[in-house]
Design an enzyme around this catalytic site. Sequence first.
Site, PDB file in Angstrom:
ATOM      1  N   ASP A 179      20.296  13.996  -3.672  1.00  0.00           N
ATOM      2  CA  ASP A 179      21.373  14.958  -3.882  1.00  0.00           C
ATOM      3  C   ASP A 179      21.213  15.760  -5.162  1.00  0.00           C
ATOM      4  OD1 ASP A 179      22.624  14.346  -1.532  1.00  0.00           O
ATOM      5  OD2 ASP A 179      24.202  13.108  -2.420  1.00  0.00           O
TER       6      ASP A 179
ATOM      7  N   ARG B 283      26.416   1.725   4.650  1.00  0.00           N
ATOM      8  CA  ARG B 283      25.732   2.103   3.418  1.00  0.00           C
ATOM      9  C   ARG B 283      25.511   0.889   2.516  1.00  0.00           C
ATOM     10  NH1 ARG B 283      25.027   6.723   0.238  1.00  0.00           N
ATOM     11  NH2 ARG B 283      26.033   7.983   1.850  1.00  0.00           N
TER      12      ARG B 283
ATOM     13  N   TYR C  20      31.297   5.405  15.353  1.00  0.00           N
ATOM     14  CA  TYR C  20      30.309   4.512  15.960  1.00  0.00           C
ATOM     15  C   TYR C  20      30.549   3.101  15.435  1.00  0.00           C
ATOM     16  CZ  TYR C  20      28.087   6.139  11.598  1.00  0.00           C
ATOM     17  OH  TYR C  20      27.840   6.519  10.304  1.00  0.00           O
TER      18      TYR C  20
ATOM     19  N   GLU D 274      21.241   2.839 -14.014  1.00  0.00           N
ATOM     20  CA  GLU D 274      22.432   3.128 -13.223  1.00  0.00           C
ATOM     21  C   GLU D 274      23.656   3.071 -14.129  1.00  0.00           C
ATOM     22  OE1 GLU D 274      25.348   3.975 -10.971  1.00  0.00           O
ATOM     23  OE2 GLU D 274      23.314   4.152 -10.124  1.00  0.00           O
TER      24      GLU D 274
END
Length: 399
Positions: free
Chosen positions: A299, A105, A218, A32
């Site tokens: 993605d 997330r 929401y 990462e």
Amino acid sequence: MSGHALIAGAGIGGLSAALFLAATGWRVSLFESAPVIEAVGAGLQLSPNATAILRQIGVLERLGRTSLAPKAVRVLRARDGATLALMRLDRAESRWGAPYLLAHRADLQRALLDAAAGQEAIALHTGVALTGFASGPGGVTAALRKGMTRFEVAGDCLIGADGSRSLVRGRLLGGDDALNMSRRAAWRALVPADRAPPEALRPESCLWLGRKAHLVHYPLRGGSVVNVVAIVAQEQGKADEGPFWSNAADPAELVETFKGWHESARALLAGAGEWRKWRLHDRDPLPGWSAGRVALLGDAAHPMLPFLAQGAAQAIEDAGALGAALGRVKAGGDIPGALSAYGASRLPRASRVQLESRAQERIYHLSGPAAFARDLALRAMGGERLLARYDWLYRAAPA
């Protein structure tokens, strides 16, 4: 098989793939580029096709009380707040085999990280950027950089889970792969419960349809905050460079767009203290996702517009399919063939989601007589018939 997989990118797709590969006996090195995996982001709608897969790797249980199972999706008309359709979700488990959840997330990423930390087969390296790679018959070598230090790591395959501007994708395709820029931007915010109108705290996912704009909101984290996403026109400008949560925006820009909307929607927007804006984009579907021992995921393979709320879900589906494909490879087996089979199994479905997300964008942002006809059609169809249109999507794809 005790193979060694290299994964570029420790987002939702990369972490999910690492967990699935570890479960099938693979060793995983996860790289990462960010120095720290921060608990940032906004809300996610985790439809049953995703939660069914997260359940297989023990992550669904880890989400625990931080996630919310909405009772319904409510579609509202912007000018007066009238309900155009109510799609009940209280039978999601029996209908699709897994729950429909709303989650932050950061909470999902934390659950994935915690699960990965418990796996000796997974080594996570932060602050390490992929700069190139070479693939041959006997393996793949990744060129990496940590600060000023450059080094190489060898493995049996490389998975590019490095986002919509994927270096891996760019190297595989040779650069002939332009972003498709939408004429819209997504504004995102979290509104504290005490600054939100009471109706926004109902356990529902609400979709407001207005002239050339729409609004989704929401509750999250036990109703302590409301996740808000406003999609508005943005005719000019280039794609944003960083993740959406790094791009601050001036809320005054929203006032004109939403001035004719119902007071409940305007009150919710006014309750946000800080907004982040992201120019929407996608890419055209690819004919294939792999070359030799290198494959794409999430993605990097299929960046999509958010109008079916499937970006994270499709990356999670990819991870499950990748784990199944590589898990079937025996010692000395055909890894390129397995990666090709993985892509072939996922490409038709992910490509359909990409294209239907584009079509949904047009439907959401109609105006004038076309919007009036759309609203009449929504009311005439009713919640159950509308929900049936998503059966193909919410049922988990076969591995």
